[in-house]
Design a protein around this motif. Sequence first.
Motif, mmCIF file in Angstrom:
data_model
loop_
_atom_site.group_PDB
_atom_site.id
_atom_site.type_symbol
_atom_site.label_atom_id
_atom_site.label_comp_id
_atom_site.label_asym_id
_atom_site.label_seq_id
_atom_site.Cartn_x
_atom_site.Cartn_y
_atom_site.Cartn_z
ATOM 1 N N LYS A 78 0.874 -1.310 0.088
ATOM 2 C CA LYS A 78 0.003 -0.102 0.069
ATOM 3 C C LYS A 78 0.845 1.390 0.029
ATOM 4 O O LYS A 78 2.044 1.180 0.288
ATOM 5 C CB LYS A 78 -0.848 0.107 1.165
ATOM 6 N N TRP A 79 0.235 2.442 -0.213
ATOM 7 C CA TRP A 79 0.678 3.809 -0.556
ATOM 8 C C TRP A 79 1.783 4.001 0.887
ATOM 9 O O TRP A 79 2.930 4.348 0.708
ATOM 10 C CB TRP A 79 -0.001 4.775 -0.861
ATOM 11 N N ASP A 80 1.172 3.965 1.894
ATOM 12 C CA ASP A 80 1.751 4.234 2.956
ATOM 13 C C ASP A 80 3.080 3.232 3.473
ATOM 14 O O ASP A 80 3.946 3.954 4.167
ATOM 15 C CB ASP A 80 1.047 4.220 4.388
ATOM 16 N N ALA A 81 3.005 2.270 2.785
ATOM 17 C CA ALA A 81 4.370 1.119 2.865
ATOM 18 C C ALA A 81 5.317 1.559 2.058
ATOM 19 O O ALA A 81 6.392 1.353 2.263
ATOM 20 C CB ALA A 81 3.637 -0.214 3.120
ATOM 21 N N THR A 82 4.831 1.722 0.715
ATOM 22 C CA THR A 82 5.864 1.913 -0.391
ATOM 23 C C THR A 82 6.503 3.399 -0.427
ATOM 24 O O THR A 82 7.631 3.492 -1.067
ATOM 25 C CB THR A 82 5.073 1.350 -1.465
ATOM 26 N N GLU A 83 5.306 4.345 0.048
ATOM 27 C CA GLU A 83 6.065 5.637 -0.402
ATOM 28 C C GLU A 83 5.475 6.587 0.570
ATOM 29 O O GLU A 83 5.076 7.588 0.504
ATOM 30 C CB GLU A 83 5.597 6.317 -1.691
ATOM 31 N N PRO A 84 6.135 6.227 1.886
ATOM 32 C CA PRO A 84 5.858 6.991 3.204
ATOM 33 C C PRO A 84 5.962 8.605 3.068
ATOM 34 O O PRO A 84 5.345 9.381 3.530
ATOM 35 C CB PRO A 84 6.599 6.406 4.345
ATOM 36 N N GLN A 85 7.172 8.904 2.338
ATOM 37 C CA GLN A 85 7.605 10.293 2.093
ATOM 38 C C GLN A 85 7.699 10.578 0.595
ATOM 39 O O GLN A 85 7.915 9.626 -0.125
ATOM 40 C CB GLN A 85 8.813 10.531 2.860
ATOM 41 N N GLY A 87 8.655 10.715 -2.811
ATOM 42 C CA GLY A 87 9.667 10.332 -3.551
ATOM 43 C C GLY A 87 10.623 9.111 -2.708
ATOM 44 O O GLY A 87 11.723 8.722 -3.439
ATOM 45 N N GLN A 88 10.412 8.755 -1.504
ATOM 46 C CA GLN A 88 11.206 7.878 -0.915
ATOM 47 C C GLN A 88 10.350 6.462 -0.832
ATOM 48 O O GLN A 88 9.603 6.304 -0.271
ATOM 49 C CB GLN A 88 11.504 8.251 0.594
ATOM 50 N N PHE A 89 11.019 5.591 -1.657
ATOM 51 C CA PHE A 89 10.194 4.184 -1.829
ATOM 52 C C PHE A 89 10.733 3.396 -0.783
ATOM 53 O O PHE A 89 12.103 3.245 -0.640
ATOM 54 C CB PHE A 89 10.291 4.031 -3.265
ATOM 55 N N SER A 90 10.191 2.444 -0.416
ATOM 56 C CA SER A 90 10.636 1.364 0.352
ATOM 57 C C SER A 90 9.717 0.100 0.217
ATOM 58 O O SER A 90 8.694 -0.022 0.322
ATOM 59 C CB SER A 90 10.164 1.797 1.644
ATOM 60 N N PHE A 91 10.560 -0.867 -0.528
ATOM 61 C CA PHE A 91 9.997 -2.374 -0.962
ATOM 62 C C PHE A 91 10.230 -3.483 -0.181
ATOM 63 O O PHE A 91 9.781 -4.473 -0.617
ATOM 64 C CB PHE A 91 10.197 -2.395 -2.295
ATOM 65 N N ALA A 92 10.892 -3.227 1.019
ATOM 66 C CA ALA A 92 11.398 -4.611 1.519
ATOM 67 C C ALA A 92 10.318 -5.258 2.008
ATOM 68 O O ALA A 92 10.498 -6.636 1.918
ATOM 69 C CB ALA A 92 12.225 -4.201 3.075
ATOM 70 N N ARG A 93 9.082 -4.921 2.553
ATOM 71 C CA ARG A 93 8.281 -5.752 3.043
ATOM 72 C C ARG A 93 7.526 -6.535 1.886
ATOM 73 O O ARG A 93 7.044 -7.602 1.755
ATOM 74 C CB ARG A 93 7.331 -5.071 3.866
ATOM 75 N N GLN A 138 0.909 9.311 -11.151
ATOM 76 C CA GLN A 138 1.599 8.689 -12.028
ATOM 77 C C GLN A 138 2.981 8.175 -11.848
ATOM 78 O O GLN A 138 3.313 7.020 -11.791
ATOM 79 C CB GLN A 138 1.629 9.455 -13.123
ATOM 80 N N ASN A 139 3.617 9.086 -10.753
ATOM 81 C CA ASN A 139 4.842 8.543 -10.342
ATOM 82 C C ASN A 139 4.885 7.328 -9.531
ATOM 83 O O ASN A 139 5.421 6.488 -9.535
ATOM 84 C CB ASN A 139 5.537 9.615 -9.822
ATOM 85 N N HIS A 140 3.927 7.548 -8.560
ATOM 86 C CA HIS A 140 3.784 6.316 -7.520
ATOM 87 C C HIS A 140 3.415 5.061 -8.175
ATOM 88 O O HIS A 140 4.127 4.040 -7.868
ATOM 89 C CB HIS A 140 2.821 6.671 -6.525
ATOM 90 N N VAL A 141 2.589 5.065 -9.025
ATOM 91 C CA VAL A 141 2.082 3.809 -9.735
ATOM 92 C C VAL A 141 3.202 3.262 -10.578
ATOM 93 O O VAL A 141 3.525 2.262 -10.684
ATOM 94 C CB VAL A 141 0.941 4.248 -10.633
ATOM 95 N N THR A 142 3.768 4.310 -11.481
ATOM 96 C CA THR A 142 4.924 3.813 -12.254
ATOM 97 C C THR A 142 6.044 3.381 -11.450
ATOM 98 O O THR A 142 6.477 2.198 -11.634
ATOM 99 C CB THR A 142 5.557 4.758 -13.010
ATOM 100 N N THR A 146 6.766 -0.883 -11.675
ATOM 101 C CA THR A 146 8.119 -1.033 -12.109
ATOM 102 C C THR A 146 8.830 -2.053 -11.195
ATOM 103 O O THR A 146 9.485 -2.927 -11.720
ATOM 104 C CB THR A 146 8.809 0.213 -12.500
ATOM 105 N N HIS A 147 8.783 -1.785 -9.970
ATOM 106 C CA HIS A 147 9.594 -2.490 -9.128
ATOM 107 C C HIS A 147 9.173 -3.872 -9.040
ATOM 108 O O HIS A 147 9.979 -4.947 -8.951
ATOM 109 C CB HIS A 147 9.492 -1.890 -7.625
ATOM 110 N N PHE A 148 7.858 -4.080 -9.186
ATOM 111 C CA PHE A 148 7.318 -5.500 -8.923
ATOM 112 C C PHE A 148 7.112 -6.162 -10.307
ATOM 113 O O PHE A 148 6.696 -7.197 -10.403
ATOM 114 C CB PHE A 148 6.145 -5.430 -8.180
ATOM 115 N N LYS A 149 7.712 -5.296 -11.484
ATOM 116 C CA LYS A 149 7.286 -5.832 -12.872
ATOM 117 C C LYS A 149 7.768 -7.098 -12.903
ATOM 118 O O LYS A 149 8.671 -7.877 -12.436
ATOM 119 C CB LYS A 149 8.106 -4.952 -13.565
#
Length: 461
Positions: A78-85, A87-93, A138-142, A146-149
């Motif tokens: 979810k957005w709060d997990a993947t881009e909490p700030q 432009g700062q993305f977090s995909f570990a979980r 658009q940036n969030h979705v992209t 893309t990360h999970f592509k």
Amino acid sequence: MLPPRPSQPLLALVFALALLVALVVPPAQAAEPTLGELAAAKGRYFGSATDNPELTDAPYVAILGSEFNSITPGNSMKWDATEPQRGQFSFARGDEVVALAQRNSQRVRGHTLVWHSQLPGWVSNGGFPATELRSILQNHVTTVATHFKGKLAHWDVVNEPFNEDGTFRDSVFYRTLGQSYIADALRAARAADPAAKLYINDYNTDGLGAKSDGMYNLVKSLKAQGVPIDGVGFQGHLALQYGFPYKMQENLRRFADLGVDVAITELDIRMNLPADATKLATQATWYSDVTKACLAVSRCVGITIWDYTDKYSWIPSVFPGEGAALPYDENLRPKPAYNALRTALGGTPGDPGPTAACAVAYKVESQWNAGFTAAVTVTNRGTTPINGWRLTFAFPGDQKVTQGWNAGWSQTGRDVTAANASWNGTLAAGASASIGFNASYTGTNAAPATFALNGTACRAS
Ligand code: G3I
């Protein structure tokens, strides 16, 4: 040099031994197919949601990895997990869930890219003008897609865009961008991960009604505009006290007829607590009915339950006094709903196996030409006491209980119930009650195949 040839008598001995082994050792019993395997045989998947904190629970992970052929992260994409700030993305979980699925050869339903909830404050309260919010979306979705592509079978691209009356929900996205945010999100997701099937997902759209009409009209218009949409998710958060969705199968079919796949994405069936045998039986029927509705629609591609055990259900914290919504109880033991799912998927009720809450030993102590005496031992294998119990089983033949002891015995047709007596109603963890009966029979006196205590299947011991 060739190895020396074994002598004729030696060969004969080896063959004789092999024959003996083949005759005496029974073949390994084929494992019962899992929910995932049963669904796969019908061209579907059967999945469960999960969440990262649960992945340290080894018994839980073992069932998650073996019983289901699809998993969905309940929170970590979810957005709060993947881009909490910004432009700062977090995909570990999210990566952790994907890696687990890969180890278990499971597919992953990604959940979710654009949602009004679990949306960080920097988006919801940012006061962004339309152009900027569109580019943030658009940036969030992209970036996330893309990360999970290539790793996800489905993406819930847009989640819960509707109000109950079928109008669009007043989220920051709708307020600022109008309904065009939905097409924008779908297009960005398709561009980032062309192989993932793109879904819109909502709740209370399971049956015919105003909200599902709203979804229907949206999907129809997106298709007409050529917006990439592959599927519609029906969450299936049901509650016994509100009734079964109205014409669910017909509803799924009308969406499929628009040229999209449909899926049950977050199924759970809650009830007012405490649960009892009657409610659990109704719940089992509903799980079966949802499954049958999906199987009846060829474009219904699969079912996901919103976690599989009451231990980790979201319900009690959001609806106090309600729960028991999933097919496994809090101790990871299958409930009647589990066997109902198996049966609806074309299987047979599963052997509850070593994790069953109760064990029943059934022993014919003496038998004569028209009657017999049986001793039955009921054991609480759980970790908490059982206060009040009803043992149920069915005779395979024409056996009839004529007299019983240490329980209240009754019989309707082949179905027998033994309700605790006043002095043995409490079974501490690990404790047993010994009960028994005399019965008449003709022909063969075969033992009952399965037993249930308070509606939950027991291990035969
Ligand atoms: O991560 C924090 C943790 O740091 C904090 O200590 C704890 C204290 O409450 O909260 C944790 O966050 C919780 C989060 O789950 C992760 O566990 C939130 O409070 C809690 O509200 C959140 O609940 C999730 C809920 O969505 C939020 O809307 C549920 O786990 C999740 O199962 C549920 O899933 C939704 C679907 O995404 C969409 N459809 C409905 C479904 C059920 O609500």
